[in-house]
Design a protein around this motif. Structure first.
Motif, PDB file in Angstrom:
ATOM      1  N   ILE A 128       0.852  -1.187   0.000  1.00  0.00           N
ATOM      2  CA  ILE A 128       0.000   0.000   0.000  1.00  0.00           C
ATOM      3  C   ILE A 128       0.889   1.239   0.000  1.00  0.00           C
ATOM      4  O   ILE A 128       2.107   1.150   0.198  1.00  0.00           O
ATOM      5  N   SER A 203     -10.554   3.931   3.553  1.00  0.00           N
ATOM      6  CA  SER A 203      -9.234   4.062   2.924  1.00  0.00           C
ATOM      7  C   SER A 203      -8.804   5.524   2.852  1.00  0.00           C
ATOM      8  O   SER A 203      -7.617   5.848   2.999  1.00  0.00           O
ATOM      9  N   PHE A 210      -4.187   1.675  -2.461  1.00  0.00           N
ATOM     10  CA  PHE A 210      -3.740   0.324  -2.786  1.00  0.00           C
ATOM     11  C   PHE A 210      -3.062   0.326  -4.151  1.00  0.00           C
ATOM     12  O   PHE A 210      -3.517   0.988  -5.089  1.00  0.00           O
ATOM     13  N   THR A 241      -8.607  -6.269   1.250  1.00  0.00           N
ATOM     14  CA  THR A 241      -8.213  -4.868   1.419  1.00  0.00           C
ATOM     15  C   THR A 241      -8.775  -4.276   2.716  1.00  0.00           C
ATOM     16  O   THR A 241      -8.127  -3.456   3.373  1.00  0.00           O
TER      17      THR A 241
END
Length: 295
Positions: A128, A203, A210, A241
């Protein structure tokens, strides 16, 4: 100091002068210069007594003056010493204040570098990339400045972007995963859409991107003002994820001295997987996914 020397010399002179006079008088008495009991002796004794009284008064005055000057000197010396001590204290205080600021600045810088080191390790471990690291640090440690540094963070969910806010969103995602078994049809589609937006927000608040490996089944949110579309999951490994972001969150909790909540690893169920596969084949998907990933 000069006044004390003068007083000492005057005192010594007085002692010598008084000693001479006393010796002279004793000599007069013992050599029978005057006869005891005579008028002449009485006059002599009267004047002699008056002289000694005057001399004693003068000596007392000199002694009192000397004592006052000594006290005045000691007072002035005390004031001078107090000023010097105050000046020295203020100087040392200023030096300590400067050193303290330097130590706090060094402490904050070291803490920030340790934070970046954790992010580096997470990047290597999970493939990441963290974006806007400095803003991320400031969001998690808003009180830390060049002259202040605190290692611990309270989980206050009312502050946007804080660790408490991240924790609140993580709990919401966990509950959302549990609810997939409760819906079907259109309700399931709406629930999945809300869930995917929460994952995207997760995220974003973790400042995580990612790496795009161009795998079959990758999900991308079609956000028009972004050239690189956010990749949040893969249909065939739907929870990976999210679990990675969980590990990032848990690492931050440990770094800030907070306890870890229950994880979501056990929530890799067929309900979530089937909902994704069904959602992938309906027209509404075009509003969520980048066209290059719809097939």
């Amino acid at each position: 100091m000069k006044d004390l020397v003068k007083l000492f010399i005057a005192g010594m002179a007085g002692v010598l002068f008084g000693g001479l006079i006393l010796g002279f008088l004793i000599e007069l008495i013992f050599t029978n210069w005057v006869e005891s009991g005579s008028v002449k002796f009485g006059n002599w004794a009267m004047w002699t007594g008056a002289f000694f009284t005057l001399f004693a008064a003068i000596a007392a005055g000199i002694a009192a003056t000397g004592a006052l000057k000594t006290l005045s000197f000691m007072k002035d010396q005390h004031i001078q010493l107090s000023k010097e001590n105050t000046k020295r204290f203020n100087h040392e205080k200023a030096i300590w204040s400067e050193q303290r600021e330097m130590l706090l600045f060094q402490k904050q810088r070291d803490h920030k570098q340790e934070f970046y080191s954790i992010l580096n390790n997470l990047e290597k471990e999970h493939a990441i990339v963290f974006f806007e690291r400095s803003k991320f640090y400031s969001a998690l440690f808003p009180e830390n400045k060049f002259n202040y540094c605190d290692y611990s963070v309270e989980l206050n969910e009312n502050i946007a972007g804080s660790l408490g806010d991240i924790g609140h969103l993580f709990n919401s995602i966990s509950l959302s995963l549990e609810d997939f078994s409760l819906f079907s049809g259109d309700k399931l589609s709406r629930h999945l859409e809300k869930h995917l937006r929460k994952v995207l927000e997760f995220s974003s608040i973790l400042h995580v991107n990612f790496q795009d490996n161009d795998k079959v089944g990758d999900f991308y949110f079609n956000i028009e003002d972004l050239v690189n579309k956010p990749h949040i999951l893969n249909i065939f490994d739907s929870l990976r994820t999210t679990v990675v972001m969980q590990e990032v969150f848990f690492e931050l909790l440990g770094f800030t001295g907070n306890s870890l909540p229950k994880g979501i690893n056990h929530q890799r169920t067929s309900f979530y997987q089937n909902a994704l596969l069904a959602f992938f084949n309906i027209p509404i998907i075009g509003q969520l996914l980048s066209p290059k990933r719809k097939t």
